[in-house]
Design a protein around this motif. Structure first.
Motif, short mmCIF file in Angstrom:
data_model
loop_
_atom_site.label_atom_id
_atom_site.label_comp_id
_atom_site.label_asym_id
_atom_site.label_seq_id
_atom_site.Cartn_x
_atom_site.Cartn_y
_atom_site.Cartn_z
N PHE A 178 0.85 -1.18 0.00
CA PHE A 178 0.00 0.00 0.00
C PHE A 178 0.89 1.24 0.00
N ILE A 179 0.46 2.28 -0.70
CA ILE A 179 1.14 3.57 -0.67
C ILE A 179 0.35 4.51 0.24
N LEU A 180 1.07 5.17 1.15
CA LEU A 180 0.48 6.24 1.96
C LEU A 180 1.08 7.55 1.49
N ASP A 181 0.24 8.54 1.23
CA ASP A 181 0.69 9.82 0.70
C ASP A 181 0.10 10.93 1.57
N VAL A 182 0.98 11.73 2.19
CA VAL A 182 0.49 12.78 3.09
C VAL A 182 0.40 14.15 2.42
N GLN A 183 0.75 14.22 1.14
CA GLN A 183 0.69 15.51 0.44
C GLN A 183 -0.76 15.92 0.19
N ASN A 184 -1.56 15.00 -0.33
CA ASN A 184 -2.97 15.29 -0.62
C ASN A 184 -3.85 14.21 0.00
#
Length: 561
Positions: free
Chosen positions: A312-318
């Protein structure tokens, strides 16, 4: 009676002039051409657009809804729409009539609101803009649409698009660049020209009709969308594109053969696949794990040059948000949720050019592998502020709620969607073919030039549900404040299908580029008087100077007589 030599000469010149005028008219009547002297050829239509217009068999009516009393930048936008519609009319096989109407035109505020509501009830969403009225900032509602009417059919086309992360000026310029494409695809859709057939694969736990309600409803205007259960057919025949939307059950060898041979015979495909499955209903107040699906598609994708990783990818930018119950109480917390994010980094490709962010949920990374002769183009990327969780991937509410360490989100950018183009090799080349439930009579070991799109998120086509009602595709109901928006999932899917079906066609209009040439406001204010004098007095001075010189020449010429 005799003519003096200078009279004979004058008659000859007059006759030659008449002949030239006649010849020019004959040539103009039989040969058509137009010249576009702008650097970026902004007034030049793409050849596929001209071909489309030649196929119209009824008049087309275009209603431009931007209205009147617009800010300067929207006046330019409206002018470009009008110019494009007029240019379409030049090449059309049938008349194209247009009108510019103001949805807010009314004598009273109540009538204006009633008009607005009528347009909103018809499915058009207004855009709020700001203008300066005698030094006071005022808000206005506009409907940046055109309404197309062709025979007894009506369709609306949204023209104000572009990346929400860009400046307002850049977004408006992106919308200017897309006018031809949006109008052309709208005309193709309403005129029902060159309609294509899309197969929605079923039989392996794919998304059901409610989960793809808005995709099926909106895209059925442009395509024939046909559900097809692989277990009930011996081959995928007469489909231009097949779509695999989040399968959860294993594919048999026979099913993979049918998909493979669709591609080997020149068919196109979009594979939207989740590598890991997670059941949020069983998460309780603590969390759960993302575990790999056993789909049996790894060898198929590997042969075509791609590999979905079990992560899984976690992305905190958006990041998105997700409502969870943190403990045994009934209190629900709307958590920041980096498992869901808006992907807003794209390659410079007609599918994704000037595209707004695409909403993704539980997305996995994609690797490419060696596949001779296959061109691999990454289409969508995460931001650089990411974190990768390998299977079994923990989906922990408390950990996400307390997570404030930015050092954990330094995983860099990752592609989550790939376009594969070229001549593919069959998975079944030099292998024993399946014997039951398939048609092997026309087996092909290699494909002609064809195209595949692989996306590491099966939910990119899925609309959210609220109280059993399907929400618009790309809308996140859990967002708060300014985060609440409709993402560009629908635009991405439309661009992707258009490119796969007709890569040298209308999609090329998305490559049009209009350069921003911003005015230097400080210099303009400083040199305002100089340029006013040049523009107002300059022409008069030139005209007087021309008259003086012409009179001087005439005096010199005739003074000897």
């Amino acid at each position: 009676m005799s003519f003096k030599p200078h009279r004979v000469k004058a008659i000859r010149i007059f006759g030659l002039g008449l002949f030239i005028v006649f010849a020019v008219n004959v040539v103009a009547a039989n040969f058509f051409w137009r010249f576009d002297l702008t650097e970026e050829k902004r007034y030049t239509l793409q050849d596929p657009t001209k071909e489309l217009l030649g196929k119209l068999n009824q008049p087309l009516h275009v209603e431009i809804l931007l209205g009147t009393d617009l800010p300067t930048e929207f006046q330019r936008f409206q002018k470009s729409i009008v110019e494009t519609v007029e240019e379409l009319g030049v090449y059309s096989n049938q008349p194209i009539y247009y009108s510019v109407n103001d949805p807010g035109a009314a004598d009273t505020e109540s009538e204006r609101n009633k008009n607005y509501q009528a347009w909103m009830d018809s499915g058009l969403s207004p855009t709020r803009i700001f203008d300066n009225d005698n030094g006071t900032d005022v808000q206005k509602l506009i409907f940046p649409y055109v309404v197309l009417r062709y025979g007894d059919r009506t369709s609306s086309v949204l023209l104000l698009k572009g990346n929400q992360g860009a400046s307002f000026e850049a977004k408006l310029n992106q919308s200017l660049e897309g006018i031809e494409y949006e109008l052309a695809t709208g005309i193709q859709r309403i005129a029902d020209i060159d309609r294509k057939r899309i197969g929605l694969l079923q039989g392996h736990g794919e998304l059901d009709s409610l989960n793809i309600y808005w995709f099926a409803r909106d895209f059925s205007e442009a395509f024939d969308i046909v559900p097809v259960d692989l277990s009930e057919v011996t081959e995928l025949k007469n489909f231009d594109v097949i779509i695999m939307a989040k399968p959860t059950k294993a594919f048999s060898r026979e099913d993979k053969f049918k998909i493979d041979q669709h591609l080997m015979h020149g068919g196109k495909a979009i594979f939207m696949v989740d590598a890991l499955g997670v059941d949020m209903r069983q998460a309780g107040g603590v969390g759960t794990f993302g575990l790999p699906y056993t789909l049996g598609l790894d060898d198929l994708f590997f042969r075509y040059g791609i590999r979905l990783k079990n992560d899984f990818i976690l992305d905190v930018q958006n990041f998105g948000r997700y409502p969870v119950r943190m403990d045994d109480s009934q209190t629900i917390t709307n958590l920041r949720w980096p498992f869901f994010f808006g992907a807003s980094w794209f390659s410079d490709h007609p599918i994704t050019r000037n595209l707004d962010a695409v909403y993704t949920r539980f997305t996995s990374t994609i690797d490419t592998v060696a596949a001779q002769g296959i061109k691999k183009t990454p289409l969508i990327f995460t931001s650089q502020y990411t974190r990768i969780l390998n299977a079994p991937a923990p989906v922990s509410f408390e950990e996400i709620a307390a997570e404030n360490d930015p050092s954990l989100y330094q995983g860099g950018q990752h592609p989550i969607a790939y376009l594969l183009e070229g001549e593919f090799e069959s998975l079944f080349k030099n292998r024993v073919l399946p014997k039951e439930g398939v048609n092997t009579n026309n087996f092909k070991a290699d494909s002609p030039n064809t195209k595949i799109i692989v996306i590491g998120d099966g939910d990119i086509i899925r609309n959210e549900m609220q109280r059993g009602v399907p929400l618009d595709l790309g809308f996140n109901p859990y967002a708060e404040g300014e985060e609440k928006r409709v993402f560009a999932n629908k635009d991405f899917m439309m661009n992707a299908l258009t490119y796969l079906i007709d890569d040298d066609g209308l999609i090329q209009a998305r490559n049009k580029e209009i350069k921003l040439r911003p005015l230097d406001r400080i210099r303009a204010q400083k040199e305002k008087l100089k340029w006013q004098l040049i523009n107002l007095v300059g022409p008069i001075v030139l005209l007087v100077l021309f008259g003086v010189i012409r009179n001087f020449i005439r005096v010199r010429k005739y003074s000897r007589f």
